[in-house]
Design a protein around this motif. Structure first.
Motif, PDB file in Angstrom:
ATOM      1  N   THR A 199      88.395  54.364 -29.320  1.00 11.67           N
ATOM      2  CA  THR A 199      88.990  54.506 -27.991  1.00 11.67           C
ATOM      3  C   THR A 199      87.892  54.542 -26.956  1.00 11.67           C
ATOM      4  O   THR A 199      86.938  55.324 -27.083  1.00 11.67           O
ATOM      5  N   GLU A 200      87.986  53.708 -25.916  1.00 11.52           N
ATOM      6  CA  GLU A 200      86.994  53.676 -24.852  1.00 11.52           C
ATOM      7  C   GLU A 200      87.496  54.449 -23.638  1.00 11.52           C
ATOM      8  O   GLU A 200      88.678  54.372 -23.286  1.00 11.52           O
ATOM      9  N   SER A 201      86.598  55.208 -23.023  1.00 15.98           N
ATOM     10  CA  SER A 201      86.966  55.964 -21.832  1.00 15.98           C
ATOM     11  C   SER A 201      85.805  55.930 -20.833  1.00 15.98           C
ATOM     12  O   SER A 201      84.703  56.392 -21.167  1.00 15.98           O
ATOM     13  N   PRO A 202      86.042  55.376 -19.637  1.00 16.52           N
ATOM     14  CA  PRO A 202      87.250  54.645 -19.255  1.00 16.52           C
ATOM     15  C   PRO A 202      87.299  53.278 -19.949  1.00 16.52           C
ATOM     16  O   PRO A 202      86.259  52.755 -20.381  1.00 16.52           O
ATOM     17  N   ALA A 203      88.484  52.719 -20.028  1.00 16.04           N
ATOM     18  CA  ALA A 203      88.637  51.381 -20.599  1.00 16.04           C
ATOM     19  C   ALA A 203      87.878  50.372 -19.741  1.00 16.04           C
ATOM     20  O   ALA A 203      87.585  50.626 -18.562  1.00 16.04           O
ATOM     21  N   ALA A 204      87.563  49.224 -20.356  1.00 15.18           N
ATOM     22  CA  ALA A 204      86.712  48.234 -19.688  1.00 15.18           C
ATOM     23  C   ALA A 204      87.187  47.850 -18.280  1.00 15.18           C
ATOM     24  O   ALA A 204      86.378  47.847 -17.336  1.00 15.18           O
ATOM     25  N   PRO A 205      88.481  47.538 -18.076  1.00 15.49           N
ATOM     26  CA  PRO A 205      88.897  47.142 -16.712  1.00 15.49           C
ATOM     27  C   PRO A 205      88.676  48.243 -15.677  1.00 15.49           C
ATOM     28  O   PRO A 205      88.210  47.977 -14.564  1.00 15.49           O
ATOM     29  N   ALA A 206      89.003  49.489 -16.055  1.00 13.20           N
ATOM     30  CA  ALA A 206      88.830  50.595 -15.108  1.00 13.20           C
ATOM     31  C   ALA A 206      87.348  50.840 -14.826  1.00 13.20           C
ATOM     32  O   ALA A 206      86.970  51.139 -13.682  1.00 13.20           O
ATOM     33  N   TRP A 207      86.508  50.698 -15.853  1.00 11.23           N
ATOM     34  CA  TRP A 207      85.089  50.944 -15.635  1.00 11.23           C
ATOM     35  C   TRP A 207      84.480  49.872 -14.735  1.00 11.23           C
ATOM     36  O   TRP A 207      83.692  50.174 -13.838  1.00 11.23           O
ATOM     37  N   LYS A 208      84.860  48.624 -14.959  1.00  9.81           N
ATOM     38  CA  LYS A 208      84.353  47.545 -14.107  1.00  9.81           C
ATOM     39  C   LYS A 208      84.809  47.728 -12.663  1.00  9.81           C
ATOM     40  O   LYS A 208      84.063  47.445 -11.717  1.00  9.81           O
ATOM     41  N   SER A 209      86.019  48.227 -12.489  1.00  8.60           N
ATOM     42  CA  SER A 209      86.511  48.505 -11.135  1.00  8.60           C
ATOM     43  C   SER A 209      85.670  49.598 -10.480  1.00  8.60           C
ATOM     44  O   SER A 209      85.343  49.521  -9.293  1.00  8.60           O
ATOM     45  N   GLY A 210      85.282  50.615 -11.285  1.00  5.91           N
ATOM     46  CA  GLY A 210      84.429  51.676 -10.776  1.00  5.91           C
ATOM     47  C   GLY A 210      83.046  51.167 -10.389  1.00  5.91           C
ATOM     48  O   GLY A 210      82.465  51.619  -9.393  1.00  5.91           O
ATOM     49  N   VAL A 211      82.523  50.224 -11.161  1.00  6.33           N
ATOM     50  CA  VAL A 211      81.227  49.621 -10.834  1.00  6.33           C
ATOM     51  C   VAL A 211      81.328  48.864  -9.512  1.00  6.33           C
ATOM     52  O   VAL A 211      80.449  48.990  -8.637  1.00  6.33           O
ATOM     53  N   ALA A 212      82.381  48.085  -9.355  1.00  8.77           N
ATOM     54  CA  ALA A 212      82.568  47.323  -8.118  1.00  8.77           C
ATOM     55  C   ALA A 212      82.672  48.253  -6.916  1.00  8.77           C
ATOM     56  O   ALA A 212      82.123  47.964  -5.831  1.00  8.77           O
ATOM     57  N   GLU A 213      83.353  49.377  -7.091  1.00 13.59           N
ATOM     58  CA  GLU A 213      83.486  50.349  -6.001  1.00 13.59           C
ATOM     59  C   GLU A 213      82.126  50.940  -5.632  1.00 13.59           C
ATOM     60  O   GLU A 213      81.805  51.120  -4.452  1.00 13.59           O
ATOM     61  N   VAL A 434      72.937  44.850  -6.531  1.00 17.00           N
ATOM     62  CA  VAL A 434      73.033  43.502  -7.091  1.00 17.00           C
ATOM     63  C   VAL A 434      73.731  43.502  -8.453  1.00 17.00           C
ATOM     64  O   VAL A 434      73.725  42.500  -9.160  1.00 17.00           O
ATOM     65  N   SER A 435      74.364  44.617  -8.831  1.00 16.40           N
ATOM     66  CA  SER A 435      74.987  44.719 -10.154  1.00 16.40           C
ATOM     67  C   SER A 435      76.227  43.852 -10.277  1.00 16.40           C
ATOM     68  O   SER A 435      77.024  43.716  -9.336  1.00 16.40           O
ATOM     69  N   SER A 436      76.406  43.294 -11.470  1.00 20.41           N
ATOM     70  CA  SER A 436      77.620  42.585 -11.846  1.00 20.41           C
ATOM     71  C   SER A 436      78.422  43.488 -12.771  1.00 20.41           C
ATOM     72  O   SER A 436      77.902  43.938 -13.799  1.00 20.41           O
ATOM     73  N   PRO A 437      79.692  43.800 -12.458  1.00 18.52           N
ATOM     74  CA  PRO A 437      80.490  44.674 -13.319  1.00 18.52           C
ATOM     75  C   PRO A 437      80.530  44.214 -14.772  1.00 18.52           C
ATOM     76  O   PRO A 437      80.432  45.047 -15.687  1.00 18.52           O
ATOM     77  N   GLU A 438      80.640  42.934 -15.018  1.00 22.17           N
ATOM     78  CA  GLU A 438      80.702  42.438 -16.398  1.00 22.17           C
ATOM     79  C   GLU A 438      79.359  42.640 -17.107  1.00 22.17           C
ATOM     80  O   GLU A 438      79.316  43.058 -18.263  1.00 22.17           O
TER      81      GLU A 438
END
Length: 457
Positions: A199-213, A434-438
């Motif tokens: 189990t991942e926490s946060p899941a990949a989509p939520a974590w990438k959204s956090g990086v973008a924010e 300059v970070s890329s969420p992926e």
């Protein structure tokens, strides 16, 4: 334990040790003197590759590349602290201990370490849920401290004397605990089964959204960098064999520092590549380790060095300047590889000013931008607002204190918190404008890999 019986029959030397220990300790335990008592002997005990199976409380530190290993069992003294002044509080406690600390060393062996020190990332951390039993920050002196260095073992017996001290009970307790440790026969439990739930926490989509924010906030000038964390929870059908993982990780990552800590509940396990600092009265050495990339890449891009690594070097230099002279830094960063991944690495060396103490250096350095961000206060505030999981001791530090300002502290990275059949792995990534969420997501997967592979293969 490996090799103890080969050197000398345990009953022979243990019986002699008990007699000598009793002769030395009885007068010192029977008097009116208070405070710590430490009695050290060089003993024919082969290196223990992991804490004994029956141990409940232990502190374990091992640097394979330096042939240096510590194992503390039980607790003679502990001091906990929390909040912005936690390191100052522990420093004051350690200084008070020195004033009433009686130390005796028999034979030619000399112990380097006296006490262990460990702490959480956040000075506001409270031990809840999976981190129960772990202090925010603590100074720990075990009842028994084994130290192996270059094939020799020094065993130190520790006790804090107070008005209720019962000398015979103290000595019997020491010998009972030693016998229990020596009964450990070196048998290591089988590896964890390959089957597990993840189990991942946060899941990949939520974590990438956090990086973008976070990137958007940086571009708006709120902060310059922030390190965000993910957790990977593994659930196995049988208990995780954390003792077996230590020698396995030591073989795979001999340049790392192996850590294992338990206060009676969960077990913190790590194979960390980063020393926060290595210190004595003449020299301080710090690892500037920031910027992670796959080992097959010879050199990362210039943005990684400019945005992630160089600020860490500057922050370490700035932190050391008030306490040191003769500051020397490598002219250029170089890749430092650990099997599947590499980091940008720069060595920072300095000479401490007279009377500078390790906990002063710890307070100045922690957290570096490599685990927190920049500016420090803004990054910490961002992490508190946005991270939904408790880091606990992940990205804190653990190590030991010795004589003459000697100390070593390692950043707690590549770690897992083990509780029975559950292991929680931690990994983070430094987010910059300059970070890329992926790409940052892939970096966390790269950092999970060493512990994940050790537990599941």
């Amino acid at each position: 334990m490996q090799g103890a019986d080969k050197l000398q029959p345990i009953p022979v030397w243990l019986g002699r040790l008990r007699l000598e220990l009793r002769q030395l300790a009885l007068p010192l335990l029977s008097g009116a003197q208070r405070g710590l008592l430490s009695i050290a002997f060089e003993v024919p005990v082969g290196e223990m590759v992991a804490p004994p199976a029956q141990a409940r409380i232990w502190l374990y530190w091992h640097q394979p590349a330096r042939s240096h290993r510590l194992l503390g069992l039980g607790m003679a003294f502990s001091q906990a602290a929390r909040g912005a002044g936690r390191f100052q509080e522990l420093d004051a406690a350690y200084q008070r201990l020195q004033t009433r600390w009686t130390r005796i060393t028999q034979g030619s062996g000399r112990a380097k370490a006296r006490a262990f020190l460990g702490h959480a990332f956040d000075p506001a951390f409270e031990a809840r849920e999976c981190w129960q039993g772990f202090d925010n920050a603590g100074l720990y002196i075990p009842q028994l401290l084994f130290e192996w260095k270059n094939g020799r073992c020094v065993l130190t017996f520790n006790y804090f004397r107070d008005k209720d001290t019962q000398p015979e009970n103290v000595i019997s307790g020491w010998i009972k605990q030693l016998r229990s440790a020596l009964r450990h026969d070196g048998v290591i439990a089988p590896a964890a089964p390959a089957a597990f739930l993840q189990t991942e926490s946060p899941a990949a989509p939520a974590w990438k959204s956090g990086v973008a924010e976070a990137v958007e906030a940086m571009r708006g000038g709120e902060l310059e960098k922030v390190v965000l964390t993910r957790q990977l929870q593994l659930r196995f059908p049988s208990p995780v064999p954390h003792r077996q993982l230590l020698p396995s990780l030591a073989r795979q990552y001999p340049g790392c520092t192996m850590l294992s800590v338990s206060f009676g509940r969960g077990v913190l396990l790590a194979a960390t590549p980063e020393k926060l600092f290595d210190m004595n009265a003449e020299r301080i050495h710090c690892d500037a380790l920031a910027g992670t990339f796959p080992a097959h890449i010879c050199q990362p891009n210039a943005e990684m060095e400019a945005y992630e690594h160089a600020p860490v070097v500057r922050a370490i230099e700035k932190a050391l300047e008030p306490f040191c002279t003769d500051l020397k830094t490598d002219k250029a960063a170089r890749p430092l590889s650990f099997r599947s991944l590499s980091h940008l690495y720069t060595s920072v060396v300095a000479r401490p000013r007279p009377a500078v103490r390790p906990l002063q250096i710890l307070e100045a350095l922690h957290p570096t931008p490599a685990v927190g961000g920049m500016p420090r206060s803004a990054a910490l505030a961002w992490i508190r607002r946005h991270e939904r999981l408790s880091r606990g001791w992940y990205t804190g530090a653990f190590g030991w204190l010795g004589e003459n300002s000697e100390a070593q502290m390692s950043v707690i990275l590549r770690c897992a918190l083990v509780q029975g059949k559950i292991a929680r792995l931690y990994a983070g990534a430094g987010i910059t404008p300059v970070s890329s969420p992926e790409q940052e997501l892939q970096e966390t997967l790269l950092k999970f890999a060493p512990m994940l592979n050790a537990m599941t293969r």
